[in-house]
Design an enzyme around this catalytic site. Structure first.
Site, short mmCIF file in Angstrom:
data_model
loop_
_atom_site.label_atom_id
_atom_site.label_comp_id
_atom_site.label_asym_id
_atom_site.label_seq_id
_atom_site.Cartn_x
_atom_site.Cartn_y
_atom_site.Cartn_z
N TYR A 82 -5.16 0.74 -3.00
CA TYR A 82 -4.79 1.66 -4.06
C TYR A 82 -6.02 2.18 -4.81
CZ TYR A 82 -0.17 -0.56 -3.44
OH TYR A 82 1.00 -1.06 -2.93
N HIS A 150 -0.78 -6.41 3.80
CA HIS A 150 -0.35 -5.08 3.40
C HIS A 150 0.06 -4.22 4.60
CE1 HIS A 150 -1.18 -1.63 0.30
NE2 HIS A 150 0.04 -1.60 0.80
#
Length: 459
Positions: A82, A150
């Protein structure tokens, strides 16, 4: 960087004492189950990224995190993928005020490993160790409460298994990780991986985070291919993330930040959502409002099978809410992503109203000095939202429960390994934009200066 937090009018009451720790224990190798302590509302910081905002450094992330804490939020979800999210969140949690009032053991930090860029993944043991240590540094913490692998659909099952085993080694030998999970989009992959890990290691995953699979548009996470399968694989908690479908369920369409239009939804689905938005408008509602309330309120019960008994955020500044205050049963865990103070304020109002509708909500409201009919209003609001949600499902037609491909056609992982286990990167990852390189920053103003169109969450 983020600005100094500005106290909102609702958070200027006398400051309380240091907040109490979350009751985590580790005795003779046995730790408190995650489902006993994870708060059912998690603050997601994917929005602290160029995908959702043209310049995340211009956001008042310090003020947002501080306000979230004062409203009772006690868990934050982030990832190295992110952009500057870990750095911005870490800096917000490291302010003197937060350190003094909210000790590290009073909240949980959730992050991820493995995803480096849109087309770059590395699940090797070497990279997992490096990523964990980097996250500790960025987040200014000595331990991570939960680490996910992830977006597991982008790598092979063998790579996921290698990463999970390394995370567990770090957990057991170094003690800097407490819980371990996986995250991703395709439910069949999440189920396959959860079953594989249980079968190969004899230990189930603590958490499997799904995103955009329990929303107004897609509710498959609540069925046999979702939470029921994961529960059978021994998964303790299944958080539901991205309740707006990565910004798909917005009247203005998907958010376009500094990275352009990244959303994988095809044009027919976007058109169907626009029609659903028009349908909501005809009844005096915005699709975002219905989507947020529906997902949060419905997942509380639909996700309870793999939910948590952690204390919920009260939604009221400086007011602690115990899980016993709202019935004492497990609540489905949701992750919300906000970028600005008005988004957080409105989400907290919705969350408070949802809690008012739970078991014991009427008595709790009276004891807290709130309106004695708050429970009645909440239950009536739930009925109205459910009616509109069913209408949206009809308007979406074939778009309801549609899932886009992940990864998309032609995907190639640019991260490669050389022989001998040395990680080789085919090309250097693009660094996130710094304030100087970002698009022209527009300072984020307080509630009164932000228009209605930007007052609801993006994610």
């Amino acid at each position: 960087m983020a600005t100094t937090p500005i106290e909102h009018p609702s958070t200027t009451s006398t400051l309380p004492m240091r907040q109490k720790p979350i009751p985590y224990t580790l005795i003779n190798g046995r730790r408190t189950p995650l489902s006993s302590i994870l708060p059912p509302l998690v603050f997601g910081t994917a929005t602290f990224n160029h995908q959702y905002n043209s310049d995340p450094f211009a956001l008042d992330t310090t003020g947002l995190v501080t306000s979230a804490l004062t409203h009772g939020i006690r868990a934050f979800d982030t990832s190295p993928y992110y952009g500057p999210s870990e750095q911005l969140l870490g800096n917000a949690l490291a302010t003197p005020f937060v350190r003094e009032t909210f000790p590290r053991n009073s909240y949980m930090v959730l992050t991820k490993v493995g995803r480096i860029a849109g087309d770059e993944f590395d699940y090797s043991k070497e990279w997992v160790r490096q990523s964990v240590n980097r996250s500790l540094e960025r987040l200014h913490t000595e331990y991570l409460d939960l680490v996910y692998c992830h977006d597991v659909e982008f790598v092979s099952p063998a790579e996921v298994l290698e990463a999970v085993k390394e995370l567990r080694r770090i957990r057991d030998e170094e003690g800097i990780i407490r819980y371990i999970g996986i995250s991703g989009y395709p439910l069949n992959v999440l189920g396959d991986m959860a079953e594989l890990i249980l079968r190969e290691t004899g230990e189930p995953l603590d958490a499997v985070q799904s995103y955009a699979n329990f929303t107004l548009q897609n509710q498959t996470l609540a069925g046999s291919r979702g939470i029921l399968r994961l529960k059978a694989a021994g998964v303790d908690v299944v958080p539901n993330a991205s309740i707006l479908g990565m910004g798909l369920l917005r009247r203005d369409g998907v958010p376009v930040g500094g990275m352009g239009d990244f959303h994988p939804a095809p044009s027919p689905l976007r058109e169907a959502v626009r029609n659903a938005s028009d349908f909501c408008n005809a009844y005096g509602e915005r699709i975002e409002v219905i989507a947020i309330r529906f997902a949060l309120e419905t997942w509380i019960s639909a996700g309870a099978l793999c939910g948590s008994k952690g204390d919920p955020a009260s939604g009221i500044p400086w007011k602690h809410e115990s899980i016993d205050d709202v019935g004492g049963s497990k609540l489905g865990v949701s992750v919300i992503g906000v970028s600005r103070a008005p988004e957080l304020e409105k989400t907290m109002l919705v969350w408070r109203s949802i809690l008012d509708g739970l078991e014991g909500g009427q008595e709790t409201a009276v004891q807290a000095g709130r309106w004695y009919r708050a429970w009645e209003w909440s239950t009536n609001r739930r009925k109205a939202v459910q009616i509109l949600a069913e209408g949206v499902q009809e308007v979406l037609g074939e778009g309801f429960n549609y899932a886009w491909a992940s990864p998309g056609p032609g995907y190639v992982n640019k991260r490669e390994k050389k022989k001998g286990g040395i990680v080789q990167q085919s090309e250097a990852p693009a660094p996130w934009l710094t304030p100087a390189a970002s698009p022209e920053a527009v300072p984020v103003q307080d509630v009164g200066d932000v228009g209605e169109e930007r007052s609801l969450p993006l994610r």
